[in-house]
Write an enzyme that holds these catalytic residues in place. Structure first.
Site, short mmCIF file in Angstrom:
data_model
loop_
_atom_site.label_atom_id
_atom_site.label_comp_id
_atom_site.label_asym_id
_atom_site.label_seq_id
_atom_site.Cartn_x
_atom_site.Cartn_y
_atom_site.Cartn_z
N GLU A 264 14.80 25.05 79.30
CA GLU A 264 14.60 23.86 78.55
C GLU A 264 13.49 23.17 79.09
O GLU A 264 13.11 22.91 80.19
CB GLU A 264 15.92 23.12 78.69
N GLU A 318 19.85 16.05 67.26
CA GLU A 318 21.45 16.25 67.64
C GLU A 318 21.83 14.64 67.61
O GLU A 318 22.07 14.20 68.68
CB GLU A 318 21.83 17.22 68.89
N LYS A 321 25.08 13.24 70.21
CA LYS A 321 24.57 13.08 71.95
C LYS A 321 24.52 12.06 72.17
O LYS A 321 24.04 10.74 71.55
CB LYS A 321 23.11 13.88 72.36
N GLU A 327 17.54 10.79 73.52
CA GLU A 327 18.50 11.85 73.34
C GLU A 327 18.79 12.67 72.39
O GLU A 327 19.21 13.81 72.26
CB GLU A 327 19.81 11.41 74.27
#
Length: 452
Positions: A264, A318, A321, A327
């Protein structure tokens, strides 16, 4: 003298060519912690349209795995931390999982990696004692069906697995993790698997902007170099410094042969008011420069020319999250599959970005005539070796071979390193043997590299 330095350069060139047989791979992380994402079939289609060949998912969701059948996309699938207890306790649990979640869809869906646990040192529940037994059981299950040589097992880590990461040469694992790290590293070596780590220069910048410049975090050519006082290696970006801190930590435990894979990394395009670095321009700059870095096999200062595989986080925003605003905003694409900013996945294109674009700064680096031949020779050897400069132009019969002098050859090599490493004062150091000039040193058919 000419034969001596030409031979030295030739030897380094051979070593560099050997190290460039294969290119690093760039993949994407497909997280699904959201309630507004397109279905797996549409996602697989989007990934193929983008010519992305490598995808990481965080579980073994059957619908997702099926969606990538007959696509030639290579999947990295995951065993979540919540499953480590069951996987570590009973071999039968793992055998059943493999039978139900992997075997029916393989090899139509190409699965090349299984990550057993993810960033376990960050887990709120201590699962560290479970990860290696779980990995061994997954390996045993694969071996029963003859897939242990085709699917590689590892586990991902955060940079928090280190107790120290700066300077890179002082990189060291946290001693409190020794109970699981040593057997894990032995397992990885035994099975020729990579050490997987998630790296985020964004957080280094966001948490300490006074110590980490934005240019340094973004691979910007305008970045001022940072020198490791123990090795003298010059770091022009935070990513390389973080990778090398892992390498030196592995080397300290006598595991220096382990390949490092970045599972990542990325940059958020939006954040809270205090997250001033989270912008689309910065996200585009980081990821574009990262891909170029990987595709060009730039390696790191400690391992120049070393190929490294990288997975960019992430494919989508997303929205479920938790945490601060950034985030939920790491995606390259919105849920409607429109791109948030453009990315050149080939790493060869010319993307117009804020701080990462190529611009001529009108300066070059040449060899000083006021230093010893030994200093010039050492600088030339370093530039054409660890410095990762292409010195083929100063070989016999090539455009920059004549005049066949140490000063001329060193000037060409010094300048190439200087331009490739941000055209900073530090990049023209060479122990005092280099000096900057605003006059283009190119001549006849010998063209000196310039920014852009």
């Amino acid at each position: 003298m000419a034969r001596r330095h030409a031979a030295a350069v030739s030897a380094f060139l051979f070593l560099l060519l050997v190290g460039h047989c294969h290119g690093g791979k760039t993949g994407i992380c497909y997280g699904r912690n959201a309630d507004d994402l397109p279905g797996p079939d549409k996602v697989a289609q989007l990934i193929r349209q983008q010519s992305i060949k490598y995808v990481r998912i965080y579980d073994t969701n059957i619908d997702v795995i099926k969606a990538f059948a007959n696509t030639s996309v290579e999947l990295m699938v995951g065993v979540p931390n919540a499953d480590l207890l069951a996987f570590s306790q009973y071999q039968s649990n793992v055998d059943t999982w493999l039978k139900n979640s992997i075997l029916p869809y393989y090899p139509a869906t190409i699965i090349t990696y299984i990550t057993v646990g993810a960033e376990i040192t960050e887990s709120p529940i201590n699962v560290s004692a479970l990860v290696v037994p779980a990995m061994r059981n997954v390996h045993a299950a694969l071996k029963k069906v003859g897939l242990h040589k085709k699917i590689t097992i590892s586990s991902t880590h955060s940079l928090g697995v280190l107790s120290r990461s700066f300077p890179p040469s002082a990189g060291a694992f946290n001693s409190s993790y020794a109970h699981f790290l040593k057997p894990m590293l032995e397992f990885l070596v035994e099975n020729q698997a990579p050490f997987m780590v998630d790296l985020y220069p964004y957080y280094a910048y966001q948490n300490s902007p006074s110590n980490v410049s934005l240019n340094y975090a973004l691979f910007s050519p305008q970045s001022e170099g940072v020198i490791d006082p123990n090795t003298g290696l010059v770091y022009t970006n935070m990513f390389d410094a973080q990778v090398d801190s892992i390498f030196f930590a592995l080397m300290a435990l006598n595991f220096k042969t382990l390949k490092i894979m970045i599972t990542e990394t990325g940059w958020p395009h939006k954040g809270a008011a205090k997250e001033t670095g989270a912008t689309p321009d910065n996200a585009q700059t980081y990821n574009t420069n990262l891909i170029r870095h990987v595709v060009n096999d730039s390696g790191t200062p400690a391992k120049p020319g070393e190929e490294i595989d990288v997975y960019i986080f992430s494919l989508f925003n997303e929205n479920r999250k938790p945490g601060i605003e950034s985030e939920r905003n790491w995606g390259l694409f919105s849920p409607d599959q429109s791109s948030i900013y453009s990315i050149d996945w080939t790493g060869r294109g010319n993307v117009d970005i804020m701080t990462g674009g190529n611009r001529s700064n009108g300066t070059w680096c040449v060899a000083s005539t006021n230093v010893s031949e030994t200093a010039l020779q050492n600088g030339l050897n370093w530039a054409c070796g660890p410095g990762n400069v292409d010195c083929s132009a100063i070989q016999p019969s090539q455009p920059c071979y004549q005049p066949d002098t140490l000063v001329s050859h060193a000037s060409y090599a010094f300048n190439s390193y200087y331009q490739q490493n941000g055209a900073t004062d530090v990049a023209c150091g060479f122990g005092g043997a280099g000096m900057r000039t605003t006059k283009d040193p190119s001549y006849d058919t010998c063209v000196y590299m310039a920014a852009g």
